[in-house]
Design an enzyme around this catalytic site. Structure first.
Site, short mmCIF file in Angstrom:
data_model
loop_
_atom_site.label_atom_id
_atom_site.label_comp_id
_atom_site.label_asym_id
_atom_site.label_seq_id
_atom_site.Cartn_x
_atom_site.Cartn_y
_atom_site.Cartn_z
N SER A 91 2.09 -7.62 2.06
CA SER A 91 0.98 -7.38 2.99
C SER A 91 1.41 -6.86 4.35
O SER A 91 0.55 -6.62 5.21
CB SER A 91 0.17 -8.67 3.17
OG SER A 91 -0.57 -8.94 2.01
N LYS A 94 -0.43 -3.83 5.39
CA LYS A 94 -1.72 -3.82 6.08
C LYS A 94 -1.63 -3.37 7.53
O LYS A 94 -2.64 -2.96 8.12
CB LYS A 94 -2.38 -5.21 5.98
CG LYS A 94 -2.78 -5.61 4.56
CD LYS A 94 -3.46 -6.97 4.55
CE LYS A 94 -3.99 -7.34 3.17
NZ LYS A 94 -2.94 -7.74 2.23
N SER A 103 -4.95 -11.52 6.16
CA SER A 103 -4.41 -10.77 5.01
C SER A 103 -5.38 -10.73 3.84
O SER A 103 -4.99 -10.88 2.68
CB SER A 103 -3.07 -11.39 4.57
OG SER A 103 -2.22 -10.43 4.04
N LYS A 140 2.50 -9.70 11.47
CA LYS A 140 1.91 -9.60 10.13
C LYS A 140 2.82 -10.31 9.15
O LYS A 140 4.04 -10.16 9.20
CB LYS A 140 1.70 -8.14 9.70
CG LYS A 140 0.92 -8.01 8.41
CD LYS A 140 -0.52 -8.43 8.59
CE LYS A 140 -1.23 -8.67 7.26
NZ LYS A 140 -0.83 -9.97 6.63
#
Length: 385
Positions: free
Chosen positions: A151, A154, A208, A313
């Protein structure tokens, strides 16, 4: 006289007979009583097995209940097959064993990166720490190896959405096309939910949310294929030579990058105030089709007062292990930290703490120009063994 004597003897005999009869009756009564007493224990003895039988039954029921409790220790898995919701259950121990096997089979492990030692004993197979202002490398461990990034993808999704200048207040709809049929990951967003692009972007970066990331890509001009092409074009523009994207969520293990490339991504994303804000919000409330939903950040460090995090993140799939990228102010430095293929659920944030303490042990920021910072470089072992 003889007759009188005979009559007296006969009378005496008749008198004795009733007494014996009476005595026999008493004896019979006593015998009956004793027999009754003996009979009562016998009946009680007969009842006791019944009690034991009940006890056994109860025990059996407990065993069944206990067995039932064990059988209920299952892992619930929800997936969609041909548009229909399918729920299956798997034994917890079996699921844990499968997860452990899956967790051990990361791409980094296959490349032998877990054999690399470093002075800080990090649990991440890959680590890269750079001074954001000077671009000075402070710590390096397997930073040039391209691995699945989960992720972390993202962050690029957010950059493409923001650079396209799409209306953040436009209401988008989550459809069946956004359901994960690759990893069968769960989502709190039901098919049919309507949210603004702003809210979808917010929970994509903060929590997420995979369906949100999918919806963002699908609603790009030209659809998801054009969106992924824009992601790869942006990576090329940033000089991310080891990076390639195939989706907007990072669920595919074919989304790959190196730590050196990810530093460039974090620095570029940090320039956008929306991406900074959305990725570091500890908690948020959003509206989905009029329904209030509460979301929390996947990185608990953003909630701690002793951390000054500007952008972050997290990411995880079995092939990638635990991942974390972060920009933070530490000991007067703006620092970018990259951790890939970390072992253990809390290990990536623990590694961030180790790096932070190490940086804090360095000379004060005002003395950095006078005293060169000792760069730590960990080299991987030979992979031929």
């Amino acid at each position: 006289m003889f007759k009188l004597a005979l009559a007296a003897v006969v009378a005496a005999l008749f008198a004795i007979a009733p007494m014996q009869a009476s005595g026999a009756g008493a004896g019979a009564g006593a015998g009956a009583t004793e027999q009754a007493k003996k009979a009562k224990p016998s009946q009680a003895a007969k009842k006791k097995p019944k009690r034991k039988a009940k006890a056994k039954t109860t025990k059996k029921r407990k065993e069944v209940a206990s067995a039932g409790d064990t059988s209920q220790r299952m892992v619930r898995r929800v997936r969609t097959v041909n548009g229909k919701r399918v729920v299956t259950y798997h034994p917890a121990r079996k699921a844990a064993a499968v997860a452990a096997v899956a967790a051990a089979a990361t791409a980094g492990d296959k490349a032998g990166l877990h054999k690399t030692d470093d002075p800080l004993s990090l649990r991440s197979s890959v680590a890269y720490v750079v001074d954001q202002n000077s671009a000075e490398v402070l710590f390096e461990k397997n930073a040039n190896v391209a691995l699945p990034i989960a992720s972390i993808t993202k962050l690029m999704t957010g950059m493409v959405v923001m650079e396209a200048k799409q209306d953040l207040d436009e209401v988008l709809r989550v459809t069946d096309a956004d359901v994960d049929r690759l990893k069968y990951s769960s989502s709190r967003l039901p098919v049919g939910a309507r949210m603004t692009r702003r809210e979808l972007l917010h929970i994509t970066l903060m929590s997420s949310e995979n369906r949100a990331a999918s919806a963002l890509g699908r609603n790009y001009p030209g659809g998801i294929e054009a969106f992924v092409a824009a992601m790869n074009a942006k990576a090329k523009e940033l000089g991310m030579a080891d990076t390639h994207y195939v989706d907007s969520s990072g669920l595919s293990s074919r989304n790959v990058s190196s730590a050196r490339d990810l530093v460039k991504l974090v620095m570029a994303a940090h320039e956008d105030p929306v991406l900074r804000d959305f990725s570091t919000t500890p908690k948020s409330t959003v509206q989905a089709s009029g329904r209030t939903m509460h979301y929390a950040n996947t990185n608990y460090l953003v909630s701690l007062p002793d951390w000054n995090i500007g952008l972050q993140k997290t990411g995880f799939i079995n092939e990638a292990g635990r991942c974390l990228v972060m920009q933070a102010m530490i000991h007067g430095r703006n620092v970018v930290m990259i951790f890939l293929d970390s072992k253990g659920k809390m290990s990536r944030t623990a590694d961030a703490g180790r790096i932070r303490r190490w940086i804090e042990s360095l000379p004060d920021r005002m003395d950095v120009d006078a005293v060169p910072t000792p760069t730590i470089t960990a080299s991987a072992p030979s992979l031929s063994h």
